[in-house]
Structure formats: C-alpha cells, structure tokens
Design an enzyme around this catalytic site. Sequence first.
Site, PDB file in Angstrom:
ATOM      1  N   CYS A 155     -12.455  10.491  75.851  1.00 24.38           N
ATOM      2  CA  CYS A 155     -12.157  10.574  74.417  1.00 24.38           C
ATOM      3  C   CYS A 155     -10.770  10.021  74.098  1.00 24.38           C
ATOM      4  CB  CYS A 155     -12.295  12.012  73.936  1.00 24.38           C
ATOM      5  SG  CYS A 155     -11.472  13.238  74.994  1.00 24.38           S
ATOM      6  N   TYR A 156      -9.760  10.406  74.870  1.00 22.89           N
ATOM      7  CA  TYR A 156      -8.424   9.853  74.637  1.00 22.89           C
ATOM      8  C   TYR A 156      -8.414   8.330  74.822  1.00 22.89           C
ATOM      9  CZ  TYR A 156      -6.002  14.408  74.465  1.00 22.89           C
ATOM     10  OH  TYR A 156      -5.544  15.657  74.110  1.00 22.89           O
TER      11      TYR A 156
END
Length: 353
Positions: A155-156
Amino acid sequence: MRKTSVAVVGASGYSGEELVRLLLRHPQVELTAVTSRQFAGQTVAQAFPKFAQLPQARKLRFTEPNPELLSKQAEVVFLALPHGVAGEFARPLLELGCQVIDLSADFRLKSAAAYKEFYGHDHPAPELLAKAVYGLPEIYRTAIKSASLIASPGCYPTSILLPILPLLQAKLIKETGIIADALSGVSGAGRKAELDYLFVECNESVRPYGVPKHRHLSEVEQELSLVAGQPVVIQFTPHLIPVNRGILTTLYLAPHKHFTSEAEMKTLADQISGCYATAYGKEPFIRLLEGNALPDTKNVTGTNVIEIAWRLDLRTGRLIVMSAVDNVVKGAGGQAVQSFNIVSDFDETAGLI
C-alpha cells in the site's frame, strides 16, 4: 458468459476480506474456494455477516488451505497471506497449473538477498523471483498480461511509486533527496491482536513507526532504481493514524531544473502537467486533481482510485506531490483484482466500479 473460477487463500484478514467482497460481486468470477484456519467450516456469511445478502456467501464455506485441492477448484488463486508463508503456497500452486496473484511481499523483490535484509529470513522460493511480475497495472500492464505469478505491490509503495515514476522517467526530478512522509489507517497493520493496535492505544494518537528502514522501502527503491537506471535511495517515514483505512502520502522532490522566477516555475508546471496527463490521463483509477483540490482519504475510501495533486514551491525550489489511496483496495485487494482483470483479458474495471 463463462466465469473464471477463483480462490482466496488467507481470506480472513483485511486484504482477504476485501478480495472476497470484490470477487463475490465480480460479473466474470465464480468464487469457488476461500481458506482460513480460523474460520474453517463456517460460511462466508457467518464469518462476514455484511455479505449475507449474497447467495454465494451463504453457501461457500471456509476450508483449510490445501494446494492440491485448490488447483482442482480454481484457475486463479489469490494469496492473502503473511510474507514467508505465501511463498510456500505459490510454488505447488504454480506447479499444478494455477495462476497466482500474491498480495504478500514474497515476490515483489528481484533479489533474495534484499528480501533477507528487509524481512529478516531466507526467501521461501527464491527460484520464482525472476518469474514474478510486479503488479502495478499502470506501469507494468503489458508484462502482467502474460504473467503466471503476479506480485501485487504494498500500500505504501503504491502511494509513492505512482506519483513519482512518470516524473523520474521524464527526468523532471532528481534521483537524490527524495523524502516521503505517509500516514496510514490501522487496518494497514493487518487483522491481528497486538497491543500497539488496540483501540485505546491508537485512538487520539498519531505516531511514526518503522524508522528509518520500513520494509516497503525495499520495493520502492527497487522500482525507482529500475526507472532511473541507477541506485535510488529515499527517506521514508510512515505514521499510524486513528482511522480504519486510507493512506495519505506527501513527497518532497527536487526538480532537475532549478527555478527562481514565476516564469521559470510556470514552464516547469506545464511540463509536470503534461507528464502526468500523458502517463495517466486515460487511466481509470488515477484521479489527477486540478485547481485548488488536494487528496483526501475520504474521497478514495472503498474505491480502487488513487488521487494525485502537486504544488511547486518558489520559496524552497521544491516540488511537493501528494497522494491518497485506500490501503486495502488500491493498496491491496482492488489492485490485485485489477491485475486479475488484465491477465484474464477482462475489462480492467470489472468488479471495481
């Protein structure tokens, strides 16, 4: 219309639950198997009452994970398992003829040595690393189309790479001095009972963690280095914020061409606008914000969309780029389904809009 049979291994976590939600509603999918040791024997509707209105959720039962059985039940298998565990399932599933889409970190890196450095243990299936395709659809769409093993990004990294890669490729920014600050909802830590993620510990609290070497740095720097054609090292600080889901990332970048006047800044601004329009103007899940609009997690929560906005700062000479994603959709399950649509030759937005 023929439907593709699909299974989700590790369907009891937040990413697994999101996959189940999306796949149950996908018009070209038949969800034939879901596994969870925790929920084995229960129906999907019993484990997740929010899906009880869907007939398939009332019939489909969780089972213990068994690669041989899964290969008979599904053509495509999503692995929503912890790193180190997913690799152990990928090998037999691929040998048995399944296509595998892995949401863990096990196949995102090209180097087994880098994996050990960042994840603290030997890679469970190093012979498969060269076979895996990094599943960032907007960047690797062509490679994804023919892949049998897709490594869906974290996600990051999604919130960092999509804003930076076009600028780096167009040589509008320097490869050095990149700073990324990101804030993530608590679901990013996964569905687990740990003191740090209890409500009382998280509520009314904002704190950094994983400093200075968060695990996701490995795949971010790998992908930036591939585009730059040289090693790229960035500074990344993640923060935990008291919301269920969503990531807001702010990037501080140094333009290749220094600007000291309004006229020079406008020229650079036009180049940046043109770069993003060329790269993402037709992308269904990238929203390039205009005017005074800035990314906001409330506008992407529950969607497979990433919002991107940017500003040039004449005072500091820096480019500030901001993004917002839902960490369990575009940052996990939704992006994996997007790759599934590509590899299955479906409309890329199927089941996601």
